[in-house]
Design a protein around this motif. Structure first.
Motif, PDB file in Angstrom:
ATOM      1  N   ARG A  25     -16.838  62.007  63.365  1.00 58.13           N
ATOM      2  CA  ARG A  25     -15.574  61.495  63.878  1.00 58.13           C
ATOM      3  C   ARG A  25     -15.778  60.837  65.238  1.00 58.13           C
ATOM      4  N   ARG A  50     -15.090  60.546  68.836  1.00 62.68           N
ATOM      5  CA  ARG A  50     -14.570  61.484  69.830  1.00 62.68           C
ATOM      6  C   ARG A  50     -13.940  60.754  71.011  1.00 62.68           C
ATOM      7  N   SER A  51     -14.511  59.638  71.408  1.00 62.92           N
ATOM      8  CA  SER A  51     -13.957  58.859  72.512  1.00 62.92           C
ATOM      9  C   SER A  51     -14.384  57.414  72.373  1.00 62.92           C
ATOM     10  N   SER A  72      -9.917  58.717  65.189  1.00 62.72           N
ATOM     11  CA  SER A  72     -10.623  59.624  64.304  1.00 62.72           C
ATOM     12  C   SER A  72      -9.697  60.097  63.207  1.00 62.72           C
TER      13      SER A  72
END
Length: 238
Positions: free
Chosen positions: A216, A218-219, A238
């Motif tokens: 995923r 994350r940032s 995400s």
């Protein structure tokens, strides 16, 4: 213009292994983006989807607006040869060929007329500072020079997207700095570049960083709620 975009793309391998989970990501023309994460985070799978080397299990991947899931393998191969340049951690150069001929081989399948191939290959090698090493074989080149040949091979056809997977992973610090300087110069000239790396320091030096963990995103430093930057607004979730 969006060069590549993923829309809720997931990738699951046999045995129920989910390498990517509902990833949405847009790379716009002229961006230089670092995809950063530890081993097993999904960043290489993400690169494979962007580079048409694999297809998502669910979701969509679009390159220059074309939905790749709807294209047959033969057409995907043609798109890959013409629109995408790859640089890998291992150089994958042919030992018995000169630097020039190693770059020429990248132009055999993208429709470049035979008479143009050597001119384009020579120009690409000159662009990465190897105009004086055209006739040298890989064994006669340093590690940094071999990676420069690999970069020249990736950009010779003028691809819409340059994907670099751990391009400095096998190099010493000086050679690594040289490769990153070349990629930065290409970006300044307008190339769209995505660098896959596990090195947070390397990623931090790039204009945009996307961190991926457990499949995923994350940032993403490209997300903004304000006016678009000169490179355009980018989105990821995400």
């Amino acid at each position: 213009m969006n060069v590549v975009s993923l829309e809720s793309a997931s990738k699951e391998y046999p045995g129920g292994v989910r390498a990517l989970r509902e990833v949405s990501l847009t790379i716009r023309r002229g961006e230089m983006v670092a995809i950063v994460g530890p081993s097993g985070s999904g960043k290489s799978t993400l690169m494979h989807l962007m580079g048409t080397l694999d297809r998502p299990t669910t979701g969509h991947v679009r390159l220059l607006g074309h939905d790749l899931a709807s294209l047959p393998d033969e057409q995907l191969s043609a798109i890959r040869a013409r629109w995408i340049g790859f640089v890998f951690q291992r150089f994958f150069l042919t030992a018995h060929l000169s630097a020039l001929d190693n770059v020429v081989t990248a132009l055999l399948y993208d429709g470049t007329p035979p008479r143009r191939r050597r001119d384009l290959a020579r120009s690409a090698l000159e662009r990465v500072g190897l105009g004086h090493r055209l006739d040298h074989r890989p064994s006669e080149l340093s590690g940094g020079e071999r990676q420069r040949v690999a970069v020249a091979r990736a950009l010779a056809s003028g691809p819409a997207l340059l994907l670099a997977d751990e391009p400095t992973g096998n190099l010493d610090s000086a050679s690594s700095a040289g490769i990153m300087e070349i990629l930065t110069d290409l970006h300044r000239d307008g190339s769209t570049i995505v660098v896959i790396t596990h090195n947070p320091n390397l990623a931090a030096a790039m204009p945009r960083q996307v961190e991926i963990l457990d499949g995923r995103i994350r940032s993403d430093t490209g997300i903004t709620d304000g006016p678009s930057s000169p490179l355009g607004r980018t989105e990821a979730r995400s």
